[in-house]
Scaffold this motif. Structure first.
Motif, PDB file in Angstrom:
ATOM      1  N   ASP A   1      -1.432   7.605   1.511  1.00 48.97           N
ATOM      2  CA  ASP A   1      -2.617   7.900   0.716  1.00 48.97           C
ATOM      3  C   ASP A   1      -3.864   7.366   1.420  1.00 48.97           C
ATOM      4  OD1 ASP A   1      -4.561   8.323  -1.131  1.00 48.97           O
ATOM      5  OD2 ASP A   1      -3.492   7.426  -2.825  1.00 48.97           O
TER       6      ASP A   1
ATOM      7  N   SER B   1      -0.215  11.738 -13.301  1.00 45.43           N
ATOM      8  CA  SER B   1       0.164  10.900 -12.159  1.00 45.43           C
ATOM      9  C   SER B   1       1.436  11.387 -11.484  1.00 45.43           C
ATOM     10  CB  SER B   1       0.326   9.450 -12.608  1.00 45.43           C
ATOM     11  OG  SER B   1       1.275   9.344 -13.644  1.00 45.43           O
TER      12      SER B   1
ATOM     13  N   GLU C   1     -10.173   6.704  -7.963  1.00 47.59           N
ATOM     14  CA  GLU C   1     -10.025   8.085  -8.418  1.00 47.59           C
ATOM     15  C   GLU C   1     -11.278   8.546  -9.155  1.00 47.59           C
ATOM     16  OE1 GLU C   1      -5.729   9.732  -9.460  1.00 47.59           O
ATOM     17  OE2 GLU C   1      -6.120   7.855 -10.515  1.00 47.59           O
TER      18      GLU C   1
ATOM     19  N   LYS D   1      -3.387  14.985  -3.960  1.00 50.12           N
ATOM     20  CA  LYS D   1      -3.808  14.038  -2.933  1.00 50.12           C
ATOM     21  C   LYS D   1      -3.768  14.690  -1.557  1.00 50.12           C
ATOM     22  CE  LYS D   1      -2.524   9.789  -5.336  1.00 50.12           C
ATOM     23  NZ  LYS D   1      -1.609   8.629  -5.386  1.00 50.12           N
TER      24      LYS D   1
ATOM     25  N   TRP E   1      -9.818  -0.231  -0.935  1.00 49.30           N
ATOM     26  CA  TRP E   1      -9.749  -1.451  -1.733  1.00 49.30           C
ATOM     27  C   TRP E   1      -9.309  -2.610  -0.839  1.00 49.30           C
ATOM     28  CZ3 TRP E   1      -5.012  -3.771  -1.639  1.00 49.30           C
ATOM     29  CH2 TRP E   1      -3.866  -2.983  -1.525  1.00 49.30           C
TER      30      TRP E   1
ATOM     31  N   GLU F   1      -6.178   4.450  -0.022  1.00 54.24           N
ATOM     32  CA  GLU F   1      -5.786   3.043  -0.053  1.00 54.24           C
ATOM     33  C   GLU F   1      -6.706   2.158   0.785  1.00 54.24           C
ATOM     34  OE1 GLU F   1      -2.296   1.730  -1.747  1.00 54.24           O
ATOM     35  OE2 GLU F   1      -3.781   2.977  -2.745  1.00 54.24           O
TER      36      GLU F   1
ATOM     37  N   ARG G   1      -6.993   1.478  -8.053  1.00 54.31           N
ATOM     38  CA  ARG G   1      -6.727   2.884  -7.748  1.00 54.31           C
ATOM     39  C   ARG G   1      -7.372   3.812  -8.770  1.00 54.31           C
ATOM     40  NH1 ARG G   1      -0.722   0.851  -6.177  1.00 54.31           N
ATOM     41  NH2 ARG G   1      -1.083   0.604  -3.930  1.00 54.31           N
ATOM     42  N   SER G   2      -7.374   3.413 -10.024  1.00 56.28           N
ATOM     43  CA  SER G   2      -8.027   4.229 -11.046  1.00 56.28           C
ATOM     44  C   SER G   2      -9.528   4.307 -10.792  1.00 56.28           C
ATOM     45  CB  SER G   2      -7.765   3.638 -12.439  1.00 56.28           C
ATOM     46  OG  SER G   2      -6.407   3.735 -12.782  1.00 56.28           O
TER      47      SER G   2
ATOM     48  N   THR H   1       0.824  -1.204   0.000  1.00 54.27           N
ATOM     49  CA  THR H   1       0.000   0.000   0.000  1.00 54.27           C
ATOM     50  C   THR H   1       0.862   1.259   0.000  1.00 54.27           C
ATOM     51  OG1 THR H   1      -0.083   0.130   2.421  1.00 54.27           O
ATOM     52  CG2 THR H   1      -1.753  -1.221   1.330  1.00 54.27           C
ATOM     53  N   ASN H   2       0.272   2.363  -0.454  1.00 56.40           N
ATOM     54  CA  ASN H   2       0.882   3.679  -0.306  1.00 56.40           C
ATOM     55  C   ASN H   2       0.412   4.238   1.028  1.00 56.40           C
ATOM     56  OD1 ASN H   2       1.972   3.503  -2.914  1.00 56.40           O
ATOM     57  ND2 ASN H   2       0.108   4.327  -3.828  1.00 56.40           N
TER      58      ASN H   2
END
Length: 622
Positions: A343, A545, A429, A553, A349, A346, A425-426, A339-340
């Protein structure tokens, strides 16, 4: 008298046992619950007993005993004695959730100085009892004490709800290393973990009952553990309302086994046979992240202006961040390495990897069943860096020739990293485009641009959008905008109508939005709509990106170092953007190069106005 030259002293042995690597008290307790489930128990009870006394008036009552009782098959004398030996368990055939037979003694000694075990197969009054005591180990005890007939203490029989004709009770005392002080804190923190670890077993009917007590009196708050599913597909569950009775996520992805959101891979194990590994994915439903979904509005006591991540269910999701590794219907680990961490999106999901014990060596399962070291190391696997110019197929063949232990998992890792996570992630967004923090930042830019447009409208001849507005009604302009937002940029009709209404009510003539256009080489596209200049940032372009998304973000929760990294990355992306333009001019023939230079200078003059430059002096830069 002959001297002894032991390779390892008793004190060092005890210290090694205490430092056996359990992540928390809850993880150690989970080992005891494993034993009950392996013994076919349908009820496992966890008791956390506080002492009657406390050190001061303000101090909390301290945990005095922890015990796990099950109504499983119980143990005969030999099995009971073996159960407290290190590395001598009875489940080494790798069919169930057990592994190397170290769970009971290792987990116990990691938390307490004494562990007592009663087990019975003909009623609790006919139980057998044995124990381990660290003081005796330090003094040279070499054998587990032989089990003796000893009825299960009446106090435990009184607290138990489901005492069976067979079963086992493990009791920890002299709790020197327990993580939390009171019964409530211990149970609350343990509940989250065991609800996640045993979510499948609980859903299938196994009860894990939590019981707080003081002295031998049960305290209020006894309850059954609810499933805690990181994929948030299980209902009912421990997720806060309104998602306690309905799934908060939905399956994601087409799947290759006839089930939405599920991919199957066949992996060769140490036994030479191929075994199925299932990868399941899920993503938040719209109503979890947006308060404006018709018929699924947020509860009345939750402000619609609250960030989704700050809602009770959003905070719950954040505690389930990572990829869940499931082994024999039991969670092995929730691996956050994928994971990030900075962010907050995250959390929305979920990915679950389900594999059988026959693949323990392939995944690198540890003795205490808390991690899969080989798989976790692949979280940082960047195949292009290692491939050094080879294609994916060539690199994979090279790993095969070298006998690389990672090879069996490479296909799974490639799918997760190169395909699945990017799609998730898309989608997330896109789910909140035009809302939240990014929309507010767009509005700030639009407001500043609007002031520049007003100045230019007063000083220059009408632009294209100004001219179109003179021959078009506001209603016609709205219909053009609606078609653009819904058909071209894939906004929902409700979102599109809201955006258009905001534009008209505030008298704006510029709009900034995000869109996906993988087929376009441009990183932004322009639409000249009557009365409106609309710019769509291409989310599929690297400029978005690497530059825009990095800065757009949320900053909340990000460390100072993470913020610095993001700023440096954005600055580098912007510099590369300028260098790419310079190369563009460099490649042009003489006349187009001259036009490009003039365009750059004209754009620079207008940029000065939009950015609020103090000076309007323009100088030739060459």
């Amino acid at each position: 008298m002959k001297s002894k030259y032991s390779i390892v002293t008793s004190d060092l042995t005890v210290k090694a046992l205490q430092d056996s690597g359990y992540k928390s008290t809850a993880h150690a307790i989970a080992e005891l619950i494993d034993n009950g489930i392996e013994a076919d128990a349908d009820l496992v009870e966890l008791f956390v007993v506080e002492s009657l006394d406390r050190s001061s008036q303000r101090a909390r009552h301290r945990v005095e005993k922890i015990a796990v009782l099950d109504n499983g098959t119980g143990m005969d004398p030999e099995t009971l004695r073996q159960s407290l030996r290190f590395g001598a368990g009875t489940r080494q055939e790798r069919k169930g959730i057990g592994r190397f037979g170290v769970g009971l003694p290792n987990s116990s000694i990691s938390q307490c100085d004494r562990v007592d075990v009663w087990s019975w197969q003909a009623g609790p009054d006919n139980a057998l009892h044995t124990y381990l005591d660290l003081a005796e180990l330090r003094n040279g005890l070499e054998e587990v004490p032989e089990p003796k007939p000893d009825a299960l203490p009446v106090d435990w029989q009184t607290l138990a709800e489901g005492l069976g004709t067979s079963g086992t009770l493990v009791q920890w005392t002299q709790l020197e290393r327990v993580q939390w002080r009171g019964a409530d804190a211990t149970l609350a923190n343990t509940e989250r973990l065991i609800g996640r670890i045993y979510r499948r077993k609980i859903t299938q009917g196994t009860r894990v009952r939590l019981v707080p007590a003081r002295g031998w009196a049960e305290l209020p708050g006894a309850r059954d553990t609810k499933p805690n599913d990181p994929l948030h597909l299980t209902a009912p569950s421990s997720t806060p309302p309104p998602f306690d009775t309905k799934p908060m996520f939905r399956p994601f992805g087409a799947g290759n086994v006839g089930e939405v959101g599920e991919e199957r891979f066949m992996v060769k194990g140490a036994d030479g046979k191929k075994h199925a590994v299932h990868v399941r994915a899920s993503v938040a439903v719209d109503a979890a992240r947006r308060p404006d979904i018709e018929g699924e509005e947020w509860p009345a006591d939750i402000s619609s202006s609250l960030k989704p991540g700050d809602t009770p269910w959003g905070k719950h999701a954040n505690r389930n961040l990572g990829i869940s590794l499931i082994r024999a219907d039991r969670e092995l680990d929730l691996d956050t390495g994928w994971t990030n961490s900075y962010d907050p999106v995250e959390r929305w999901w979920g990915v679950e990897i389900d594999f059988p014990p026959a693949l323990d060596e392939v995944f690198g399962v540890t003795n205490n069943k808390q991690s899969a070291t080989i798989f976790s190391a692949l979280a940082h696997f960047r195949w292009r860096e290692e491939a050094a110019g080879l294609s994916w197929e060539e690199f994979r063949e090279e790993l095969r020739e070298e006998g690389d232990p990672r090879l069996p998992l490479i296909e799974i890792v490639y799918y997760i990293r190169e395909k699945l996570l990017g799609r998730l992630r898309s989608h997330l967004e896109d789910q909140t485009r035009g809302t939240g923090t990014s929309r507010k930042r767009h509005e700030q830019v639009e407001n500043q641009a609007e002031e520049a447009v007003k100045r230019r409208r007063a000083e220059t001849k009408p632009s294209l959008t100004d001219s179109l507005a003179k021959t078009t009604t506001p209603e016609e302009s709205k219909q053009t905008q609606l078609h653009s937002l819904v058909e071209t940029h894939k906004y929902s009709k409700a979102d599109a109508e809201r955006i258009i209404e905001e534009t008209f009510s505030r008298g704006k003539h510029t709009r900034l939005l995000t869109s996906r256009n993988a087929d376009s080489p441009a990183f932004f596209n322009i639409e000249f709509i009557p009365g409106l200049l609309q710019v769509a940032l291409n989310m599929d372009h690297p400029v978005y990106s690497d530059l825009i998304a990095v800065l757009d973000k949320d900053f909340e929760g990000a460390s100072r170092d993470e913020l610095i990294d993001r700023l440096v990355a954005a600055a580098n992306a912007f510099k590369l953007l300028l260098l790419s333009w310079a190369r563009f001019e460099d490649e042009q023939p003489e006349k187009p190069r001259t036009r490009a230079k003039q365009m750059r200078q004209d754009w620079g003059r207008i940029a000065s106005e939009f950015l609020g430059a103090d000076s309007e002096d323009d100088e030739d830069d060459e």
